[in-house]
Design a protein around this motif. Structure first.
Motif, PDB file in Angstrom:
ATOM      1  N   THR A 207      24.478  47.734   1.532  1.00  0.00           N
ATOM      2  CA  THR A 207      23.204  48.627   1.046  1.00  0.00           C
ATOM      3  C   THR A 207      23.549  49.595   0.154  1.00  0.00           C
ATOM      4  O   THR A 207      22.806  50.058  -0.550  1.00  0.00           O
ATOM      5  CB  THR A 207      22.786  49.204   2.601  1.00  0.00           C
ATOM      6  N   LEU A 208      24.832  50.416   0.438  1.00  0.00           N
ATOM      7  CA  LEU A 208      25.136  51.362  -0.855  1.00  0.00           C
ATOM      8  C   LEU A 208      25.346  50.635  -2.260  1.00  0.00           C
ATOM      9  O   LEU A 208      24.837  51.349  -2.984  1.00  0.00           O
ATOM     10  CB  LEU A 208      26.444  51.927  -0.332  1.00  0.00           C
ATOM     11  N   ARG A 209      25.868  49.487  -2.205  1.00  0.00           N
ATOM     12  CA  ARG A 209      26.114  49.026  -3.480  1.00  0.00           C
ATOM     13  C   ARG A 209      24.540  48.530  -3.984  1.00  0.00           C
ATOM     14  O   ARG A 209      24.394  48.784  -5.104  1.00  0.00           O
ATOM     15  CB  ARG A 209      26.864  47.466  -3.074  1.00  0.00           C
ATOM     16  N   GLY A 210      23.730  48.227  -3.305  1.00  0.00           N
ATOM     17  CA  GLY A 210      22.451  47.981  -3.649  1.00  0.00           C
ATOM     18  C   GLY A 210      21.556  49.108  -4.109  1.00  0.00           C
ATOM     19  O   GLY A 210      20.851  49.081  -5.166  1.00  0.00           O
ATOM     20  N   ALA A 211      22.105  50.335  -3.394  1.00  0.00           N
ATOM     21  CA  ALA A 211      21.471  51.464  -4.109  1.00  0.00           C
ATOM     22  C   ALA A 211      21.822  52.075  -5.091  1.00  0.00           C
ATOM     23  O   ALA A 211      21.131  52.491  -6.278  1.00  0.00           O
ATOM     24  CB  ALA A 211      21.638  52.804  -2.884  1.00  0.00           C
ATOM     25  N   ARG A 212      23.357  51.552  -5.322  1.00  0.00           N
ATOM     26  CA  ARG A 212      23.889  51.811  -6.759  1.00  0.00           C
ATOM     27  C   ARG A 212      23.150  51.094  -7.910  1.00  0.00           C
ATOM     28  O   ARG A 212      22.975  51.602  -8.864  1.00  0.00           O
ATOM     29  CB  ARG A 212      25.214  51.741  -6.826  1.00  0.00           C
ATOM     30  N   ALA A 213      22.715  49.921  -7.580  1.00  0.00           N
ATOM     31  CA  ALA A 213      21.959  49.122  -8.594  1.00  0.00           C
ATOM     32  C   ALA A 213      20.686  49.717  -9.181  1.00  0.00           C
ATOM     33  O   ALA A 213      20.262  49.346 -10.055  1.00  0.00           O
ATOM     34  CB  ALA A 213      21.683  47.545  -8.059  1.00  0.00           C
ATOM     35  N   VAL A 214      19.993  50.403  -8.395  1.00  0.00           N
ATOM     36  CA  VAL A 214      18.917  50.916  -8.629  1.00  0.00           C
ATOM     37  C   VAL A 214      18.980  51.625 -10.045  1.00  0.00           C
ATOM     38  O   VAL A 214      17.758  51.530 -10.714  1.00  0.00           O
ATOM     39  CB  VAL A 214      18.271  52.040  -7.517  1.00  0.00           C
TER      40      VAL A 214
ATOM     41  N   ARG B 250      13.649  57.611  -5.020  1.00  0.00           N
ATOM     42  CA  ARG B 250      13.323  58.889  -4.370  1.00  0.00           C
ATOM     43  C   ARG B 250      13.331  58.744  -2.871  1.00  0.00           C
ATOM     44  O   ARG B 250      13.880  59.619  -2.109  1.00  0.00           O
ATOM     45  CB  ARG B 250      12.079  59.439  -4.867  1.00  0.00           C
ATOM     46  N   SER B 251      13.360  57.490  -2.551  1.00  0.00           N
ATOM     47  CA  SER B 251      13.212  57.376  -1.032  1.00  0.00           C
ATOM     48  C   SER B 251      14.752  57.365  -0.560  1.00  0.00           C
ATOM     49  O   SER B 251      14.874  57.763   0.534  1.00  0.00           O
ATOM     50  CB  SER B 251      12.391  56.097  -0.497  1.00  0.00           C
ATOM     51  N   ALA B 252      15.425  57.006  -1.386  1.00  0.00           N
ATOM     52  CA  ALA B 252      17.007  56.769  -0.959  1.00  0.00           C
ATOM     53  C   ALA B 252      17.462  58.141  -0.917  1.00  0.00           C
ATOM     54  O   ALA B 252      18.503  58.464   0.001  1.00  0.00           O
ATOM     55  CB  ALA B 252      17.867  56.008  -2.045  1.00  0.00           C
ATOM     56  N   LEU B 253      16.965  59.241  -1.585  1.00  0.00           N
ATOM     57  CA  LEU B 253      17.361  60.442  -1.804  1.00  0.00           C
ATOM     58  C   LEU B 253      16.819  61.336  -0.594  1.00  0.00           C
ATOM     59  O   LEU B 253      17.131  62.620  -0.570  1.00  0.00           O
ATOM     60  CB  LEU B 253      17.250  61.253  -3.312  1.00  0.00           C
ATOM     61  N   SER B 254      15.862  60.900  -0.039  1.00  0.00           N
ATOM     62  CA  SER B 254      15.265  61.730   1.033  1.00  0.00           C
ATOM     63  C   SER B 254      16.273  61.733   2.397  1.00  0.00           C
ATOM     64  O   SER B 254      16.914  60.900   2.373  1.00  0.00           O
ATOM     65  CB  SER B 254      13.951  61.046   1.556  1.00  0.00           C
ATOM     66  N   TRP B 255      16.006  62.648   3.179  1.00  0.00           N
ATOM     67  CA  TRP B 255      17.018  62.963   4.051  1.00  0.00           C
ATOM     68  C   TRP B 255      16.899  61.658   5.118  1.00  0.00           C
ATOM     69  O   TRP B 255      17.887  61.177   5.695  1.00  0.00           O
ATOM     70  CB  TRP B 255      16.305  64.003   5.112  1.00  0.00           C
ATOM     71  N   ARG B 256      15.887  60.989   5.419  1.00  0.00           N
ATOM     72  CA  ARG B 256      15.613  59.996   6.245  1.00  0.00           C
ATOM     73  C   ARG B 256      16.523  58.838   5.658  1.00  0.00           C
ATOM     74  O   ARG B 256      17.135  57.842   6.003  1.00  0.00           O
ATOM     75  CB  ARG B 256      14.250  59.377   6.082  1.00  0.00           C
ATOM     76  N   GLY B 257      16.428  58.649   4.221  1.00  0.00           N
ATOM     77  CA  GLY B 257      17.170  57.548   3.219  1.00  0.00           C
ATOM     78  C   GLY B 257      18.582  57.707   3.339  1.00  0.00           C
ATOM     79  O   GLY B 257      19.403  56.766   3.332  1.00  0.00           O
TER      80      GLY B 257
END
Length: 353
Positions: free
Chosen positions: A324-331, A303-310
């Motif tokens: 960082t994008l690769r790490g986000a994909r791992a979530v 949810r924090s990644a999908l926020s505008w700030r994220g």
């Protein structure tokens, strides 16, 4: 045009992860009010196993792993700090994962609950292995005024931030940080009375070698306290998920994906850790499984990644690389793994005789 091109890979990433959650309605649930569990802790012990010969799987050393881990955290830590702050680990949301609290408070509670479970009372020399930006180190320093804490990380970016944060809050005289490999610790034998590892053990290749190094730098009577990502316990002890007959091909594929994006060696179980600790003649070995307590955390990260700030932060990180994008994909895979009971949070503590 340039901005549109930057949004394209991010949009594909978001669509891909969201599709993963469609099969798991609970994965992105909001933090609904949670009933209090009460003050009494009821920790879930790791499953016991029939005694079997320990079959250690020797993997070829991955000489690039430390560099890849350092690069991942050099790129991703600044955004994590901007959004989440100084704590770079999961939170404890009560024994059943249903307590109402902020995510930051859950992270602080995790440190306190692990210290309590590990029977830590009055440490004087503490080594924080995989210290991140020093959140746990400073919390331990405040909790135990007589303790001196040293943190080690592979990431120069994390090390610099940890030192600056300690200076900013007046703890530079009681905490220090350095870049070091946990398998080759730059300390004399019998230096520390507590080795603390909160969600860093999953990065360590050759677990027996790592625990042997921990044993070396611990004082006699010193405690090793680990909370780490593990795969579910299986009947066989293999010390490597790829050759574990108790895991399905789908299990192994999911774990491989997390390895790819978070730069992990092979996954092991809590029972594997216990078997290694017994082989090394550690004393007072205790294990537990706290997976239910942390289930809300990974959906909160997403949810924090999908926020505008994220989203803005993720776009900015592209200038330094794609980690960082690769790490986000791992979530997506962490959420799925926890929902399936495949990925666990395992705890283990032991004493150097």
């Amino acid at each position: 045009a340039g901005s549109s091109l930057l949004f394209l890979p991010l949009s594909l990433l978001i669509l891909g992860v969201c599709s993963a959650f469609q099969t798991s309605p609970l994965a992105l649930r909001s933090h609904e009010p949670r009933a209090a569990i009460g003050s009494a802790s009821k920790f879930v012990p790791a499953r016991t196993h029939t005694a079997r010969p320990l079959s250690m799987v020797a993997l070829p050393p991955d000489s690039t792993l430390p560099e890849r881990i350092a690069n991942f955290y050099d790129q991703s830590s600044p955004l994590w700090e901007e959004i989440w702050g100084e704590h770079m680990h999961m939170g404890h949301y009560g024994d059943k994962g249903d307590e109402e609290k902020t995510d930051v408070q859950a992270q602080i509670d995790m440190i306190d609950r692990v210290l309590e479970w590990g029977e830590v009372t009055a440490p004087t020399r503490v080594l924080d292995v995989g210290c991140g930006v020093g959140g746990s180190s400073r919390h331990i320093a405040r909790k135990f005024p007589d303790a001196q804490i040293t943190g080690v990380t592979l990431s120069p970016t994390q090390c610099e931030s940890a030192q600056k944060r300690s200076e900013a809050v007046g703890l530079a005289d009681r905490t220090n940080f350095q870049v070091a490999d946990a398998l080759k610790l730059p300390f004399e034998d019998a230096t520390f009375d507590l080795l603390w590892s909160l969600e860093s053990g999953e990065h360590m290749p050759r677990k027996e070698e790592w625990l042997t190094e921990c044993l070396r730098v611990l004082k006699p009577g010193g405690r090793l306290l680990i909370a780490t990502w593990t795969h579910k316990d299986t009947a066989e002890l293999s010390c490597g998920h790829r050759v574990n007959p108790g895991l399905t091909d789908k299990d192994k594929k999911l774990l491989d994906k997390v390895c790819k994006y978070y730069h992990l060696p092979e996954w092991v179980s809590t029972a594997d850790y216990k078997a290694i600790a017994e082989k090394l003649k550690f004393a007072n070995i205790k294990t537990a499984d706290w997976s239910p307590s942390v289930v809300p955390f990974w959906p909160a990260v997403w949810r924090s990644a999908l926020s505008w700030r994220g989203v803005k932060g993720l776009i900015k990180t592209i200038s330094t690389g794609w980690e960082t994008l690769r790490g986000a994909r791992a979530v997506r895979y962490m959420v799925k793994g926890f929902n399936q009971g495949l990925i666990r949070l395992g705890l283990i503590t032991m004493i150097k005789p």
